[in-house]
Scaffold this motif. Structure first.
Motif, PDB file in Angstrom:
ATOM      1  N   ALA A 264      -1.633  -3.926  -3.138  1.00  0.00           N
ATOM      2  CA  ALA A 264      -2.351  -4.124  -1.869  1.00  0.00           C
ATOM      3  C   ALA A 264      -2.077  -5.502  -1.260  1.00  0.00           C
ATOM      4  O   ALA A 264      -2.421  -5.758  -0.108  1.00  0.00           O
ATOM      5  N   LEU A 265      -1.450  -6.395  -2.029  1.00  0.00           N
ATOM      6  CA  LEU A 265      -1.230  -7.764  -1.537  1.00  0.00           C
ATOM      7  C   LEU A 265       0.080  -7.879  -0.759  1.00  0.00           C
ATOM      8  O   LEU A 265       1.099  -7.322  -1.156  1.00  0.00           O
ATOM      9  N   SER A 266       0.036  -8.631   0.322  1.00  0.00           N
ATOM     10  CA  SER A 266       1.257  -8.910   1.097  1.00  0.00           C
ATOM     11  C   SER A 266       2.012 -10.054   0.427  1.00  0.00           C
ATOM     12  O   SER A 266       1.487 -10.738  -0.466  1.00  0.00           O
ATOM     13  N   LEU A 267       3.232 -10.285   0.891  1.00  0.00           N
ATOM     14  CA  LEU A 267       4.044 -11.386   0.373  1.00  0.00           C
ATOM     15  C   LEU A 267       3.319 -12.719   0.563  1.00  0.00           C
ATOM     16  O   LEU A 267       3.256 -13.550  -0.354  1.00  0.00           O
ATOM     17  N   GLY A 268       2.743 -12.917   1.743  1.00  0.00           N
ATOM     18  CA  GLY A 268       2.010 -14.165   2.027  1.00  0.00           C
ATOM     19  C   GLY A 268       0.852 -14.371   1.066  1.00  0.00           C
ATOM     20  O   GLY A 268       0.600 -15.492   0.598  1.00  0.00           O
TER      21      GLY A 268
ATOM     22  N   LYS B 160       9.462 -19.517  -8.855  1.00  0.00           N
ATOM     23  CA  LYS B 160       9.622 -18.838 -10.140  1.00  0.00           C
ATOM     24  C   LYS B 160       8.277 -18.254 -10.594  1.00  0.00           C
ATOM     25  O   LYS B 160       8.198 -17.113 -11.053  1.00  0.00           O
ATOM     26  N   LEU B 161       7.225 -19.070 -10.472  1.00  0.00           N
ATOM     27  CA  LEU B 161       5.887 -18.609 -10.856  1.00  0.00           C
ATOM     28  C   LEU B 161       5.468 -17.434  -9.982  1.00  0.00           C
ATOM     29  O   LEU B 161       4.938 -16.431 -10.477  1.00  0.00           O
ATOM     30  N   MET B 162       5.718 -17.530  -8.661  1.00  0.00           N
ATOM     31  CA  MET B 162       5.324 -16.443  -7.762  1.00  0.00           C
ATOM     32  C   MET B 162       5.991 -15.124  -8.174  1.00  0.00           C
ATOM     33  O   MET B 162       5.337 -14.079  -8.234  1.00  0.00           O
ATOM     34  N   PHE B 163       7.290 -15.170  -8.495  1.00  0.00           N
ATOM     35  CA  PHE B 163       7.986 -13.927  -8.864  1.00  0.00           C
ATOM     36  C   PHE B 163       7.531 -13.407 -10.235  1.00  0.00           C
ATOM     37  O   PHE B 163       7.506 -12.205 -10.458  1.00  0.00           O
ATOM     38  N   CYS B 164       7.118 -14.317 -11.135  1.00  0.00           N
ATOM     39  CA  CYS B 164       6.545 -13.869 -12.420  1.00  0.00           C
ATOM     40  C   CYS B 164       5.237 -13.125 -12.173  1.00  0.00           C
ATOM     41  O   CYS B 164       4.974 -12.084 -12.784  1.00  0.00           O
ATOM     42  N   ILE B 165       4.427 -13.662 -11.263  1.00  0.00           N
ATOM     43  CA  ILE B 165       3.135 -13.027 -10.924  1.00  0.00           C
ATOM     44  C   ILE B 165       3.378 -11.671 -10.261  1.00  0.00           C
ATOM     45  O   ILE B 165       2.718 -10.677 -10.583  1.00  0.00           O
ATOM     46  N   ILE B 166       4.360 -11.615  -9.356  1.00  0.00           N
ATOM     47  CA  ILE B 166       4.686 -10.350  -8.675  1.00  0.00           C
ATOM     48  C   ILE B 166       5.125  -9.307  -9.697  1.00  0.00           C
ATOM     49  O   ILE B 166       4.640  -8.172  -9.690  1.00  0.00           O
TER      50      ILE B 166
ATOM     51  N   LYS C 237      15.973 -17.741   8.290  1.00  0.00           N
ATOM     52  CA  LYS C 237      16.296 -19.164   8.484  1.00  0.00           C
ATOM     53  C   LYS C 237      15.101 -20.007   8.046  1.00  0.00           C
ATOM     54  O   LYS C 237      15.231 -21.035   7.431  1.00  0.00           O
ATOM     55  N   ASP C 238      13.897 -19.523   8.415  1.00  0.00           N
ATOM     56  CA  ASP C 238      12.677 -20.207   7.997  1.00  0.00           C
ATOM     57  C   ASP C 238      11.803 -19.149   7.348  1.00  0.00           C
ATOM     58  O   ASP C 238      11.397 -18.190   7.996  1.00  0.00           O
ATOM     59  N   LYS C 239      11.558 -19.298   6.052  1.00  0.00           N
ATOM     60  CA  LYS C 239      10.834 -18.241   5.343  1.00  0.00           C
ATOM     61  C   LYS C 239       9.441 -18.010   5.925  1.00  0.00           C
ATOM     62  O   LYS C 239       8.911 -16.924   5.874  1.00  0.00           O
ATOM     63  N   GLY C 240       8.820 -19.072   6.457  1.00  0.00           N
ATOM     64  CA  GLY C 240       7.477 -18.892   7.015  1.00  0.00           C
ATOM     65  C   GLY C 240       6.436 -18.775   5.910  1.00  0.00           C
ATOM     66  O   GLY C 240       5.254 -18.955   6.133  1.00  0.00           O
ATOM     67  N   ILE C 241       6.880 -18.441   4.697  1.00  0.00           N
ATOM     68  CA  ILE C 241       5.966 -18.292   3.560  1.00  0.00           C
ATOM     69  C   ILE C 241       6.455 -19.259   2.503  1.00  0.00           C
ATOM     70  O   ILE C 241       7.604 -19.182   2.076  1.00  0.00           O
TER      71      ILE C 241
ATOM     72  N   GLY D 132       0.789  -1.228   0.000  1.00  0.00           N
ATOM     73  CA  GLY D 132       0.000   0.000   0.000  1.00  0.00           C
ATOM     74  C   GLY D 132       0.821   1.277   0.000  1.00  0.00           C
ATOM     75  O   GLY D 132       0.268   2.362  -0.080  1.00  0.00           O
ATOM     76  N   THR D 133       2.157   1.168   0.088  1.00  0.00           N
ATOM     77  CA  THR D 133       2.986   2.381   0.083  1.00  0.00           C
ATOM     78  C   THR D 133       3.550   2.589  -1.325  1.00  0.00           C
ATOM     79  O   THR D 133       3.635   1.637  -2.112  1.00  0.00           O
ATOM     80  N   LYS D 134       3.952   3.823  -1.623  1.00  0.00           N
ATOM     81  CA  LYS D 134       4.415   4.124  -2.992  1.00  0.00           C
ATOM     82  C   LYS D 134       5.741   3.416  -3.322  1.00  0.00           C
ATOM     83  O   LYS D 134       6.037   3.153  -4.481  1.00  0.00           O
ATOM     84  N   ASP D 135       6.539   3.113  -2.295  1.00  0.00           N
ATOM     85  CA  ASP D 135       7.841   2.459  -2.535  1.00  0.00           C
ATOM     86  C   ASP D 135       7.735   0.945  -2.682  1.00  0.00           C
ATOM     87  O   ASP D 135       8.693   0.280  -3.068  1.00  0.00           O
TER      88      ASP D 135
END
Length: 289
Positions: free
Chosen positions: A271-275, A220-226, A210-214, A165-168
């Motif tokens: 508006a979407l978080s990493l999770g 690869k697909l996730m980063f293409c979507i991002i 250490k543990d991504k938690g996500i 939600g932030t411009k950066d």
């Protein structure tokens, strides 16, 4: 050997070797002992540590690292700096300089051979145009890197730690935060460098998760979507993904996935978080199979 953190000593070395700055390498040498101490402190370099330094320049930071670490390997792409480094680092027995392009160095192999495969710390003052490929290359290589403490352009530092939600907030924020916890540890004004850059800088410590938690089932697909979500920021996520080359998702598929997540079909990527991006890519990936 004179402390290169002091401007007069750096100027003396540059004059001695008649060194001319190479624009293509984005060379700006740090001349502020307080900032150098802050970087060493932020990187938490201790007597047991093996440190990989990227872009040592004339050896300013390298001197400080040699004083604190067990062993330092410094990778410098500019051939003309190698004789200078041999001179400025001659008092130290715990350093090796490699005249190579860091993007072509097998980091995993280096760590295996030099540190028995145990995690290392990376410290770097990088040319700003190549910061992102180097940082992402280190993370994506899966080499055991505990942390990366790096001098970057101030606005890049802000993007690295920005939230939804932030411009950066953008693809860089998500990529860095997927692998590491970013923390800005110092702001560095242009007058701390020779020559002075046109922009302000910041030191960021990226501590490897250490543990991504996500968990994205297909990173690869996730980063293409991002990337597709942020390529056209003003578009809704549905339209952004529908128009993206290489992503063969119909509008219906994307809307269905968003509704499964309880999100509006009109939502934008910012508006979407990493999770949420991980869940979305898992849902779309299942459809693709």
């Amino acid at each position: 050997m004179a402390d290169l953190g002091k401007p007069q000593n750096t100027i003396a070395v540059l004059q001695k070797y008649n060194f001319s700055f190479q624009k293509k390498y984005g060379q700006n040498f740090l001349v502020d002992p307080r900032v150098l101490e802050k970087i060493i402190h932020a990187a938490q370099v201790g007597q047991e540590d093996f440190v990989l330094e990227v872009g040592p320049g004339i050896g300013t930071m390298t001197q400080y690292l040699c004083e604190h670490a067990r062993e330092v390997v410094a990778v410098e792409i500019d051939r003309k700096l190698i004789p200078i480094l041999e001179d400025t680092l001659s008092p130290y027995q715990n350093v090796e300089v490699l005249n190579q392009d860091i993007l072509k160095v097998d980091i995993g192999r280096l760590i295996k051979e030099r540190n028995q495969g145990k995690p290392i710390k990376v410290v770097a003052n990088l040319p700003y145009y190549i910061t992102t490929p180097i940082i992402m290359g280190l993370f994506e290589s899966r080499a055991p890197v505990e942390s990366i403490t790096v001098m970057v352009q101030k606005e890049v530092a802000e993007r690295m730690q920005a939230g939804p939600g932030t411009k950066d907030y953008g693809a860089l924020s998500l990529a860095v935060q997927y692998y590491a916890k970013p923390e800005v540890v110092a702001n560095v004004p242009p007058n701390c460098f020779i020559p002075r850059p046109k922009v302000g800088s910041a030191v960021v410590r990226l501590t490897r998760r250490k543990d991504k938690g996500i968990q994205a089932e297909d990173e690869k697909l996730m980063f293409c979507i991002i990337r597709a979500s942020f390529n056209q920021r003003r578009k809704t996520l549905v339209n952004g993904l529908n128009n993206a080359p290489g992503l063969a998702f119909g509008k219906g598929q994307v809307i269905e996935a968003l509704e499964t997540m309880g999100l509006s079909p009109n939502i934008r990527g910012e508006a979407l978080s990493l999770g949420q991006f991980a869940i979305l890519s898992n849902l779309l990936g299942q459809n693709r199979q």
